[in-house]
Design a protein around this motif. Structure first.
Motif, mmCIF file in Angstrom:
data_model
loop_
_atom_site.group_PDB
_atom_site.id
_atom_site.type_symbol
_atom_site.label_atom_id
_atom_site.label_comp_id
_atom_site.label_asym_id
_atom_site.label_seq_id
_atom_site.Cartn_x
_atom_site.Cartn_y
_atom_site.Cartn_z
ATOM 1 N N SER A 165 22.913 20.353 10.601
ATOM 2 C CA SER A 165 23.619 20.485 11.874
ATOM 3 C C SER A 165 22.836 21.356 12.842
ATOM 4 C CB SER A 165 25.012 21.076 11.639
ATOM 5 O OG SER A 165 25.655 21.348 12.864
ATOM 6 N N ALA B 299 35.278 14.993 12.781
ATOM 7 C CA ALA B 299 34.578 13.787 12.362
ATOM 8 C C ALA B 299 34.834 13.621 10.868
ATOM 9 C CB ALA B 299 33.092 13.889 12.666
ATOM 10 N N GLY C 37 26.858 11.279 16.758
ATOM 11 C CA GLY C 37 27.343 12.661 16.733
ATOM 12 C C GLY C 37 26.415 13.605 17.465
ATOM 13 N N ARG C 38 25.100 13.392 17.346
ATOM 14 C CA ARG C 38 24.134 14.226 18.070
ATOM 15 C C ARG C 38 24.301 14.056 19.573
ATOM 16 N NH1 ARG C 38 18.457 11.961 17.251
ATOM 17 N NH2 ARG C 38 19.425 10.421 18.624
ATOM 18 N N LEU D 262 24.779 19.122 15.841
ATOM 19 C CA LEU D 262 25.824 18.172 15.451
ATOM 20 C C LEU D 262 27.223 18.762 15.503
ATOM 21 C CD1 LEU D 262 24.096 16.599 12.300
ATOM 22 C CD2 LEU D 262 24.214 15.627 14.607
ATOM 23 N N GLY E 140 32.268 13.306 8.155
ATOM 24 C CA GLY E 140 31.016 13.485 8.880
ATOM 25 C C GLY E 140 29.967 14.280 8.129
ATOM 26 N N GLY F 31 25.241 9.517 12.657
ATOM 27 C CA GLY F 31 24.812 10.871 13.005
ATOM 28 C C GLY F 31 24.154 10.937 14.364
ATOM 29 N N LEU G 88 19.051 11.702 9.780
ATOM 30 C CA LEU G 88 20.253 11.281 10.503
ATOM 31 C C LEU G 88 20.521 9.798 10.283
ATOM 32 C CD1 LEU G 88 20.394 12.764 14.130
ATOM 33 C CD2 LEU G 88 21.920 13.215 12.213
ATOM 34 N N TYR H 45 27.214 11.273 8.472
ATOM 35 C CA TYR H 45 26.268 11.554 9.556
ATOM 36 C C TYR H 45 24.822 11.485 9.059
ATOM 37 C CZ TYR H 45 29.221 13.120 13.497
ATOM 38 O OH TYR H 45 30.076 13.182 14.569
ATOM 39 N N ALA I 104 33.599 18.769 10.815
ATOM 40 C CA ALA I 104 33.527 17.623 9.916
ATOM 41 C C ALA I 104 34.304 17.931 8.650
ATOM 42 C CB ALA I 104 32.072 17.299 9.571
#
Length: 758
Positions: free
Chosen positions: A84, A270, A297-298, A89, A273, A294, A290, A277, A67
């Motif tokens: 993260s 990202a 992204g997960r 993430l 991000g 996000g 989140l 996120y 990110a």
């Protein structure tokens, strides 16, 4: 004078007809030679995944997620890293601190008005007293600018000339050029999103550059969209541009992220991000909550690392896609090797960018040549409507064409003619299309193509590119002569019986006072001024409701030369449809067939039938020569030949047939296909039904969902099981019936299907 012209045409047609035998006792029944698509056939040096340098210890170097924007307010590197780790993430949350990188350098090279970009600014186009004299001069200027930027990037990161440099570019398709310049190793990269054309095209150009120059590639998804950015923070770090509804739709984020992974990228950045996120609030566990982005992204991290998507992935890290991949946690075992059977080779000084797509100008300077027009039409046919996305912003189809389905799916790479080898082509591609070589053709290209064909490859080439290169009749089976203009009624595929629409009326430019100029493609041809809103007048259109408008007649005429209009579907009625069949006056090469056969045959008004394209069997491979180069590819007199030829390529190369509850090609879905040791992974993306303006929330039309039927073609094995996920839910088994499965793909959604075969 008219009588002299008619006599000349009659003589030319007779000469063309008598020079070319139309029958042969041993007809070829395919265009692309058959090939067994075993996993072992994909395990080649050109296709094996390559790690991205600078990855931290313990990170699988062939796929990683990172990110940008760590350090914005409370989103410190430590806080982002903790979040993260809690959710799953990023592989490394805050980028590559030591990687030399040159970003957005194509746009800066072309758009340095008033010294906007001071770094190496004297070497941008604005630094020269006069425009470039030709395309090679423009290429030389670009190389000087790139070399300056690379040296600055290396000095800033204390890198050496042997360290790879990350080349990130967006509006201009220069990733391959940066790798070709010889200033040390390059990791090709592309920015997508923002107001950047064709995500399909950028994946194809960037992956092609990576394969051609033996490198990984990286994709950066920009959260910006025409002055707005997705941001859930209370701090609103980008001021009035920040908004939870700003930027792109969540649907496009999800579709782009997973397309990037399945296309074989080495990493995804990202963009922003580390901020978007998350919400700025924290959970009881002390990490940022989140955001909806996000959550996407997960899901990406979970699936790409062999886990189930959704919140359960936070607790169960090993229970899931390992069942499909056989190796849980290995991204390469999950996605396999992308199946990209087709390579398009362009000219070397490829000045494709904003000027090319919006103004018909190569290098933002030169009117597109015939070779460049052929390149344009191939790309427009592969990914229709995706190369002019700025024209759609603030219209009823805003954001709808960033990603599109096409007749070959995402099974195409773009290559430059330099550094082409038969081993690269043979390892990676079943079909090579010379899509407009231009005037600068590497001397070794013909020999490499000949070796590729001998080993079982298929080459498709226009007669213009044959005439301008050292490609010989030994592999084409055709000896080219002069050209003649003939009036063609329609074209027939002698292998399949397909017949093109009949030719008709030429499109022409019309002025609508107060609005500008448009290309008239239907209606009453005697009405040469005004615009009735699409009721009777029909235009070259970008959407069902919008014409392509031009400010001047000259710009309109340049657009008419391209005539890259939307294709009309059966019985479709909108501002562009129904359109006239276009004029059939066409330049055709006179040629003698030595060993080739007629593939496409043209019916000529008042004359005998003549060949339109030929096919030749050369050892294990085939060569198709398009004898009417412009008519074969351009929309104006193309008779739909390019689209039909691509359909034939798809039938010869695709292991699956895909249909849906619509009549669209591939069921109206974008298709990415990957080979794994146990079968195939197929990604079906529905790009329909989502409209997003930069500053407001997206709207989704649920009626644009597709019910897809996927059938394994005969000779490709038997489906033992099929498991699917829409990337938000756990894998679910699909019912297999007669080697087919049925799966719904909601509007703006996707499905990844894992097929196990025997």
């Amino acid at each position: 004078v008219i009588g002299m012209v008619v006599t000349f045409l009659a003589i030319a047609v007779v000469a063309l007809a008598h020079a070319r035998p139309l029958e042969r006792s041993d007809p070829i029944g395919y265009i692309v030679p058959p090939r067994v698509l075993s996993y072992e056939s994909f395990d080649t040096p050109a296709l094996r995944p390559r790690p991205v340098p600078y990855s931290p210890t313990g990170v699988n170097g062939t796929w990683a997620i990172t990110a940008s924007c760590c350090g914005y307010g409370p989103f410190t590197p430590e806080a982002v890293s903790n979040a993260s780790a809690a959710y799953g993430l990023f592989d490394f949350p805050c980028g590559w601190p030591a990687m030399p990188a040159v970003g957005e350098w194509g746009y800066e090279f072309h758009n340095n008005q008033q010294g906007t970009f001071p770094e190496c600014g004297n070497l941008t186009m604005a630094g020269y007293a006069a425009p470039p004299t030709d395309r090679d001069d423009a290429l030389h200027r670009l190389q000087l600018y790139w070399s300056c930027r690379v040296n600055d990037a290396r000095n800033a990161s204390h890198a050496t000339p042997s360290d790879p440099t990350f080349s990130m570019i967006g509006h201009y398709f220069y990733a391959g050029l940066s790798a070709s310049f010889g200033d040390g190793p390059v990791i090709p990269g592309s920015e997508i999103g923002e107001n950047i054309n064709s995500i399909n095209g950028h994946l194809a150009f960037t992956r092609g550059a990576a394969r051609q120059y033996a490198a990984p590639f990286i994709i950066d998804f920009s959260a910006w969209y025409q002055g707005y950015i997705t941001d859930y923070s209370t701090a609103k770090f980008w001021g009035t541009a920040s908004s939870p509804d700003g930027g792109h739709s969540l649907s496009l984020f999800r579709r782009s992220y997973f397309a990037t992974f399945m296309a074989g990228a080495g990493a995804l950045i990202a963009e922003a991000g580390a901020v978007n996120y998350f919400y700025q609030s924290t959970t009881p566990a002390g990490v940022f909550a989140l955001s909806p982005l996000g959550e996407i992204g997960r899901d990406l991290y979970a699936i790409s690392h062999g886990n189930e998507p959704g919140p359960a992935a936070e607790l169960e890290r090993n229970s899931n896609l390992g069942d499909v991949s056989r190796v849980g946690g290995d991204p390469e075992a999950v996605r396999g090797i992308p199946y990209v059977p087709v390579a398009l080779i362009t000219e070397q000084p490829l000045g494709m960018g904003l000027g090319w797509w919006y103004h018909g100008k190569a290098w933002d300077t030169f009117t597109l040549s015939e070779a460049e027009l052929r390149t344009t039409q191939w790309l427009e046919t592969l990914w229709p409507g995706s190369f002019t996305v700025e024209n759609q912003i603030h219209t009823p189809t805003s954001e709808s064409y960033y990603m599109v389905g096409g007749p070959l799916g995402d099974g195409v790479d773009l290559l430059l003619p330099s550094s082409i080898t038969a081993s690269l082509l043979g390892d990676a591609y079943r079909v090579v299309v010379l899509a407009g070589l231009g005037e600068t053709v590497p001397s070794n290209l013909a020999a490499e193509l000949s070796a590729y064909v001998s080993a079982g490859g298929c080459v498709i080439v226009s007669a213009d590119d044959v005439a301008g290169s050292e490609i010989t009749s030994d592999i084409t089976g055709v000896e080219l002569g002069s050209t003649a203009i003939v009036d063609i009624e329609h074209v027939t595929d002698l292998q399949t019986g397909w017949v093109s629409p009949d030719a008709g009326i030429s499109a022409f430019c019309v002025e609508s006072p107060g609005s500008g100029w448009y290309i008239k493609t239907g209606g009453d041809p005697s009405i040469t001024t005004g615009w009735d809103g699409g009721v009777q007048d029909k235009c070259c259109s970008v959407t069902s409701a919008d014409c392509e408008w031009y400010a001047t007649r000259a710009a309109c005429e340049a657009g008419r030369a391209l005539l890259r209009c939307r294709q009309c579907e059966a019985a479709a009625i909108d501002v562009g449809c129904p359109a006239w069949p276009q004029s059939g006056k066409t330049t055709v090469y006179n040629a003698s067939l030595t060993t080739a056969q007629v593939l496409f045959q043209a019916s000529v008004k008042g004359g005998p039938d003549i060949p339109f394209a030929t096919i030749n069997q050369h050892e294990r491979g085939t060569v198709v020569v398009l004898l009417a180069p412009m008519a074969a590819t351009l929309g104006g007199t193309g008779f739909g030949v390019t689209g039909h030829l691509i359909d034939r390529i798809a039938n010869d190369t695709a292991p699956f047939a895909i249909s849906s509850n619509t009549s669209e090609v591939n069921g109206g879905l974008q298709v990415l296909l990957n080979r794994s040791p146990t079968g195939w992974a197929m990604t079906l993306i529905n790009n329909h039904g989502v409209v997003k303006q930069p500053e407001s929330a997206a709207t989704i039309n649920p009626s644009e969902g597709r019910l897809a039927r996927v059938t394994l073609r005969a000779g490709q094995g038997r489906i033992v099981q099929a498991l699917a996920t829409d990337t938000t839910r756990a894998l679910a088994a699909l019912t297999v019936n007669d080697n087919s499965v049925v799966v719904p793909v909601v509007a703006g959604g996707l499905q990844i299907i894992f097929f196990e075969l025997e």
